[in-house]
Design an enzyme around this catalytic site. Structure first.
Site, mmCIF file in Angstrom:
data_model
loop_
_atom_site.group_PDB
_atom_site.id
_atom_site.type_symbol
_atom_site.label_atom_id
_atom_site.label_comp_id
_atom_site.label_asym_id
_atom_site.label_seq_id
_atom_site.Cartn_x
_atom_site.Cartn_y
_atom_site.Cartn_z
ATOM 1 N N GLU A 1 -6.094 -32.547 -24.384
ATOM 2 C CA GLU A 1 -4.851 -33.278 -24.093
ATOM 3 C C GLU A 1 -5.028 -34.282 -22.968
ATOM 4 O O GLU A 1 -4.168 -35.138 -22.744
ATOM 5 C CB GLU A 1 -3.731 -32.300 -23.737
ATOM 6 C CG GLU A 1 -3.679 -31.847 -22.288
ATOM 7 C CD GLU A 1 -4.801 -30.916 -21.863
ATOM 8 O OE1 GLU A 1 -4.946 -30.662 -20.660
ATOM 9 O OE2 GLU A 1 -5.543 -30.427 -22.739
ATOM 10 N N CYS B 1 -9.281 -23.890 -22.296
ATOM 11 C CA CYS B 1 -9.596 -23.553 -20.909
ATOM 12 C C CYS B 1 -9.538 -22.037 -20.679
ATOM 13 O O CYS B 1 -10.360 -21.310 -21.213
ATOM 14 C CB CYS B 1 -8.672 -24.324 -19.973
ATOM 15 S SG CYS B 1 -9.233 -24.325 -18.254
ATOM 16 N N PHE C 1 -14.859 -21.070 -14.090
ATOM 17 C CA PHE C 1 -15.473 -19.962 -14.819
ATOM 18 C C PHE C 1 -15.903 -20.483 -16.183
ATOM 19 O O PHE C 1 -15.365 -21.475 -16.677
ATOM 20 C CB PHE C 1 -14.483 -18.808 -14.996
ATOM 21 C CG PHE C 1 -14.094 -18.128 -13.709
ATOM 22 C CD1 PHE C 1 -14.721 -16.957 -13.307
ATOM 23 C CD2 PHE C 1 -13.093 -18.651 -12.902
ATOM 24 C CE1 PHE C 1 -14.366 -16.328 -12.119
ATOM 25 C CE2 PHE C 1 -12.728 -18.040 -11.711
ATOM 26 C CZ PHE C 1 -13.368 -16.873 -11.321
ATOM 27 N N HIS D 1 -10.363 -30.070 -21.903
ATOM 28 C CA HIS D 1 -8.936 -30.341 -22.092
ATOM 29 C C HIS D 1 -8.738 -31.513 -23.055
ATOM 30 O O HIS D 1 -8.742 -32.673 -22.629
ATOM 31 C CB HIS D 1 -8.274 -30.651 -20.749
ATOM 32 C CG HIS D 1 -8.033 -29.442 -19.915
ATOM 33 N ND1 HIS D 1 -6.813 -28.809 -19.846
ATOM 34 C CD2 HIS D 1 -8.865 -28.717 -19.137
ATOM 35 C CE1 HIS D 1 -6.894 -27.756 -19.045
ATOM 36 N NE2 HIS D 1 -8.138 -27.677 -18.607
#
EC number: 6.3.5.5
Length: 398
Positions: free
Chosen positions: A372, A286, A331, A370
């Site tokens: 996770e 990220c 972003f 992500h």
């Protein structure tokens, strides 16, 4: 031309007790929940059907108001274990939440608090009774919207003053929010993922030492690294490379986090560049992905509406597979700005935006999504194994 949009919900209220006021003057009425007061932020929409506690406590949502597209909310309550913020008492996640329905009373064996009270405790203002999908369409058409969310149980609002407040907030661009959510000291981590009927356990092995630079790190990232036998040292976002290398890490992790990457880059990029030169394995997620891109000379851009949800298709060019991933970013890395020695490894199949990179000839890679999850699918868990494979190769040759 501004407009006032009343609550569409069938239950009636004598007067609205909460408002969402957009920077363009649009006023959206509803029923207040959670904390009282006023909060400013960027309004984004999240399409996940589950995991509202994890979403609301993700530090990457700092200074954001989340519009939940799934209509039901609160039915599993909240607990003290599923918070993603590393320092849960500091309330580093979202500042506001917008729901279609009223908050449901919980029915879950792990719940120890209902969502309404939990929102109050965490100082999150909520607005119920909103046509959240219509608001989502508005965001898709106009792009990310700035505004304020207000909750007053008495329904006393100075609309003129509140509209001025909404217009004054300039948004996330140029905001370094990582410094507001990062750890203030070094922290050791050994907790592993939750297991049915056992809960969380601790990692007794110490196969690797990972230094995790905390720009707003999520707990489940740390748990998954601990599950691979790693001892993890979490360090503040502005920790210099000398202090990191002095800890003799086998790998360095660049975490997720909030705000504009170009603002955080002022102190983060020199450290990342030095780590790249050291040849220590690096893995970013990220914001960490965006900072790595800036460190190699690429550019980042503000997205039209961002990606927030648990159902985003991502293609991995290395495995040639498509995975469904969790995303939370406003972003993105500008693909055309990547230098020749950097390879694009992942893209979003929604808009072809960049979702991953690796430095050719270096044990360095990162992803925008992500892996996770928490909440979300586990399709991308393999990326942690990819990181530890690089670490094992590094340890063999060091």
């Amino acid at each position: 031309m501004t407009q006032t949009i009343p609550s569409p919900n069938p239950w009636s209220i004598s007067r609205p007790t909460a408002l969402l006021i957009l920077a363009d003057g649009t006023v959206i009425e509803g029923k207040g929940a959670g904390a009282t007061g006023v909060a400013e932020g960027e309004i984004c929409f999240n399409t996940a059907m589950t995991g509202y506690e994890e979403i609301l406590t993700d530090p990457s949502y700092k200074k954001q108001i989340i519009n939940f597209t799934f209509p039901h909310i609160g039915n599993v309550g909240t607990n003290s274990e599923d918070i993603e913020d590393l320092t849960p008492l500091n309330c580093h996640g979202a500042v506001g939440a917008i729901f279609k329905a009223d908050i449901t009373y919980p029915s879950n064996y792990r719940a120890n608090e209902n969502l309404n009270q939990w929102l109050k405790t965490r100082k999150i203002i909520a607005l119920c009774g909103v046509d959240t999908r219509a608001l989502t369409v508005l965001i898709r058409e106009k792009g990310s919207l700035n505004g304020i969310i207000i909750h007053d149980p008495n329904g006393n609002f100075d609309i003129h003053a509140l509209k001025k407040h909404a217009q004054k907030w300039t948004g996330l661009i140029n905001l370094d929010l990582a410094k507001e959510v990062t750890s203030k000291q070094f922290v050791e981590w050994n907790e592993k993922p939750w297991v049915w009927n056992k809960g969380y356990s601790t990692n007794d092995a110490c196969n690797f030492h990972i230094v995790a630079i905390d720009y707003g790190i999520k707990r489940n990232i740390l748990r998954l690294m601990a599950a691979h036998g790693a001892r993890i040292t979490i360090v503040p976002a502005n920790t210099n490379v000398e202090k990191i290398l002095a800890m003799n890490p086998d790998g360095v992790f660049l975490s997720n986090g909030p705000g504009d990457p170009t603002a955080t880059a002022n102190y983060a990029v020199p450290t990342i560049q030095a780590l790249i030169d050291s040849n220590i394995p690096l893995f970013g997620i990220c914001l960490g992905h965006q900072l790595l891109a800036l460190a190699v000379g690429a550019k980042t851009i503000k997205m039209h509406q961002g990606h927030h949800g648990a159902n985003h298709p991502v293609k991995d060019f290395i495995t040639r597979k498509v995975e469904i991933a969790s995303m939370n970013h406003g972003f993105a890395v500008e693909t055309t700005s990547l230098p020749e020695h950097v390879e694009e490894t992942h893209i979003s199949l929604f808009d072809n935006s960049n979702c991953g990179l690796r430095i050719i000839g270096k044990p360095v890679f990162s992803v925008q999504h992500h892996p996770e999850a928490s909440p979300g699918p586990q399709d991308s868990h393999y990326l942690f194994q990819r990181f530890f494979n690089l670490i094992m190769d590094y340890k063999r040759t060091a």
